[in-house]
Design a protein around this motif. Structure first.
Motif, mmCIF file in Angstrom:
data_model
loop_
_atom_site.group_PDB
_atom_site.id
_atom_site.type_symbol
_atom_site.label_atom_id
_atom_site.label_comp_id
_atom_site.label_asym_id
_atom_site.label_seq_id
_atom_site.Cartn_x
_atom_site.Cartn_y
_atom_site.Cartn_z
ATOM 1 N N ALA A 163 0.883 -1.321 -0.147
ATOM 2 C CA ALA A 163 -0.058 0.065 0.040
ATOM 3 C C ALA A 163 0.745 1.235 0.080
ATOM 4 N N ARG A 164 0.429 2.187 -0.156
ATOM 5 C CA ARG A 164 0.988 3.703 -0.234
ATOM 6 C C ARG A 164 0.082 4.547 0.283
ATOM 7 N N LEU A 165 0.556 5.611 1.133
ATOM 8 C CA LEU A 165 -0.318 6.926 1.434
ATOM 9 C C LEU A 165 0.181 8.051 0.730
ATOM 10 N N LEU A 166 -0.948 8.606 0.307
ATOM 11 C CA LEU A 166 -0.633 9.743 -0.516
ATOM 12 C C LEU A 166 -1.272 11.173 -0.005
ATOM 13 N N GLY A 167 -0.810 12.282 -0.367
ATOM 14 C CA GLY A 167 -1.508 13.464 0.033
ATOM 15 C C GLY A 167 -1.688 14.613 -0.996
ATOM 16 N N ALA A 168 -2.337 15.523 -1.141
ATOM 17 C CA ALA A 168 -2.577 16.329 -2.149
ATOM 18 C C ALA A 168 -3.223 17.769 -1.332
ATOM 19 N N THR A 169 -2.811 19.096 -1.842
ATOM 20 C CA THR A 169 -3.605 20.059 -1.436
ATOM 21 C C THR A 169 -4.036 20.738 -2.829
ATOM 22 N N LEU A 170 -5.617 21.342 -2.768
ATOM 23 C CA LEU A 170 -5.899 21.810 -4.126
ATOM 24 C C LEU A 170 -6.435 23.449 -3.770
ATOM 25 N N GLU A 171 -6.253 24.463 -4.534
ATOM 26 C CA GLU A 171 -6.826 25.535 -4.404
ATOM 27 C C GLU A 171 -8.396 25.647 -4.749
ATOM 28 N N ALA A 172 -9.265 26.449 -4.386
ATOM 29 C CA ALA A 172 -10.877 26.516 -4.982
ATOM 30 C C ALA A 172 -10.475 26.641 -6.437
ATOM 31 N N GLY A 173 -11.216 25.577 -7.055
ATOM 32 C CA GLY A 173 -11.476 25.711 -8.639
ATOM 33 C C GLY A 173 -10.329 24.858 -9.407
ATOM 34 N N GLU A 174 -9.633 24.530 -8.415
ATOM 35 C CA GLU A 174 -8.162 23.519 -9.129
ATOM 36 C C GLU A 174 -8.584 22.233 -9.229
ATOM 37 N N ARG A 175 -8.201 21.674 -10.433
ATOM 38 C CA ARG A 175 -8.516 20.028 -10.892
ATOM 39 C C ARG A 175 -7.349 19.293 -10.752
ATOM 40 N N LEU A 176 -7.445 17.900 -10.651
ATOM 41 C CA LEU A 176 -6.522 16.931 -10.303
ATOM 42 C C LEU A 176 -7.027 15.656 -10.737
ATOM 43 N N ARG A 177 -6.292 15.024 -11.997
ATOM 44 C CA ARG A 177 -6.489 13.849 -12.313
ATOM 45 C C ARG A 177 -5.489 12.889 -11.949
ATOM 46 N N HIS A 178 -5.885 11.896 -11.162
ATOM 47 C CA HIS A 178 -5.098 10.837 -10.770
ATOM 48 C C HIS A 178 -5.390 9.460 -11.306
ATOM 49 N N ALA A 179 -4.640 8.691 -12.118
ATOM 50 C CA ALA A 179 -4.445 7.558 -12.568
ATOM 51 C C ALA A 179 -4.581 6.474 -11.382
ATOM 52 N N LEU A 180 -5.152 5.472 -11.520
ATOM 53 C CA LEU A 180 -5.219 4.610 -10.659
ATOM 54 C C LEU A 180 -5.403 3.064 -11.553
ATOM 55 N N PRO A 181 -4.616 2.133 -11.332
ATOM 56 C CA PRO A 181 -4.701 0.794 -11.829
ATOM 57 C C PRO A 181 -6.227 0.256 -11.579
ATOM 58 N N ILE A 182 -6.908 -0.392 -12.623
ATOM 59 C CA ILE A 182 -8.245 -0.715 -12.435
ATOM 60 C C ILE A 182 -8.434 -1.843 -11.253
ATOM 61 N N SER A 183 -7.055 -2.544 -11.009
ATOM 62 C CA SER A 183 -7.125 -3.533 -10.100
ATOM 63 C C SER A 183 -6.811 -3.147 -8.818
ATOM 64 N N HIS A 184 -6.804 -1.822 -8.723
ATOM 65 C CA HIS A 184 -6.540 -1.406 -7.195
ATOM 66 C C HIS A 184 -7.514 -0.903 -6.460
ATOM 67 N N ARG A 185 -7.439 -0.914 -5.090
ATOM 68 C CA ARG A 185 -8.343 -0.321 -4.339
ATOM 69 C C ARG A 185 -7.852 0.751 -3.598
ATOM 70 N N ALA A 186 -8.686 1.976 -3.385
ATOM 71 C CA ALA A 186 -8.277 3.009 -2.609
ATOM 72 C C ALA A 186 -9.115 3.588 -1.592
ATOM 73 N N TYR A 187 -8.727 4.563 -0.925
ATOM 74 C CA TYR A 187 -9.703 5.153 0.150
ATOM 75 C C TYR A 187 -9.282 6.639 0.448
ATOM 76 N N LEU A 188 -10.317 7.411 -0.079
ATOM 77 C CA LEU A 188 -9.960 8.925 0.093
ATOM 78 C C LEU A 188 -10.677 9.661 0.888
ATOM 79 N N VAL A 189 -10.018 10.517 1.612
ATOM 80 C CA VAL A 189 -10.515 11.203 2.772
ATOM 81 C C VAL A 189 -10.389 12.839 2.547
ATOM 82 N N VAL A 190 -11.349 13.714 2.680
ATOM 83 C CA VAL A 190 -11.040 14.995 2.588
ATOM 84 C C VAL A 190 -10.736 15.795 4.078
#
Length: 232
Positions: A163-190
């Motif tokens: 597994a890996r832990l990732l972090g990101a920060t976004l400004e209002a209006g900003e967009r982010l695309r993150h590729a994820l292997p179709i076989s992987h599972r992930a959990y995202l928290v705001v």
């Protein structure tokens, strides 16, 4: 597929000095829908009162990752490790054959942390501890790997789990695309702010389990801080 775990739907506990919400069921009485995701079995949102914390206690055969959202965490353990972990820092502990540690709020405000537990790829490993700061500006507009058990994730704290832990920060209006292997599972928290992920809204402190998805399209409605585990 996105399976939302809204803040209001999470199980929780209030011990006065500790207020906790559980993104994953931690007992048989917990929310049946909030099941484990591969090696990811615990994600607790903990708020610890000033001067309080967890006395010396033990773990084994578990990878424990702590993401500090607010305040100052003091750590000491039976390996002789001691550390002060501040907001934006990450701590990793491989319990392996056994480790005892204590954690306390050393700041002057409530300590807010994510406690994330992952099953190791093999039992009986060597216990270890480490910590590292990850400035928010380094994560601006992109996911950065903070801790990882996968090869090739340079700069990340090491863990003994797939597994890996990732972090990101976004400004209002900003967009982010993150590729994820179709076989992987992930959990995202705001951790803070509000976003849309693949067209679905998430408010502050909400979580979402992700599977059978090849990419995440994230739009920030407000300035936002995101934390995610790619559970392989």
């Amino acid at each position: 597929m996105l399976e939302h775990r809204r803040w209001a739907s999470l199980d929780g506990a209030d011990y006065g000095w500790l207020r906790a919400k559980y993104h994953f069921a931690v007992s048989a009485q917990g929310n049946d829908a909030h099941r484990a995701l591969g090696p990811l079995i615990v994600w607790n949102d903990d708020e610890i009162a000033v001067g309080r914390g967890f006395p010396m206690h033990g773990h084994r055969d578990m990878e424990i990752v702590t993401y500090v959202r607010q305040g100052v965490l003091g750590h000491r353990d039976t390996l002789g490790s001691e550390g002060t972990i501040r907001a934006g820092d990450v701590q990793v502990m491989s319990a392996g054959t056994g480790i005892r540690h204590a954690e306390v709020n050393q700041g002057d405000e409530p300590l807010k942390v994510y406690q994330i537990w992952l099953r190791p790829r093999e039992a009986g490993g060597k216990p270890a501890w480490d910590t590292k700061p990850f400035p928010a500006h380094d994560r601006s507009g992109r996911f950065v790997v903070l801790a990882s058990g996968f090869p090739g994730d340079a700069g990340a704290l090491p863990i003994q789990a797939d597994a890996r832990l990732l972090g990101a920060t976004l400004e209002a209006g900003e967009r982010l695309r993150h590729a994820l292997p179709i076989s992987h599972r992930a959990y995202l928290v705001v951790a803070s702010g509000r976003i849309e992920v693949n067209g679905e809204r998430m408010d502050a402190l909400d979580g979402v389990a992700i599977s059978n998805t090849h990419a995440l399209e994230i739009s920030a409605i407000e300035d936002s801080e995101l934390v995610m585990v790619d559970a392989g």
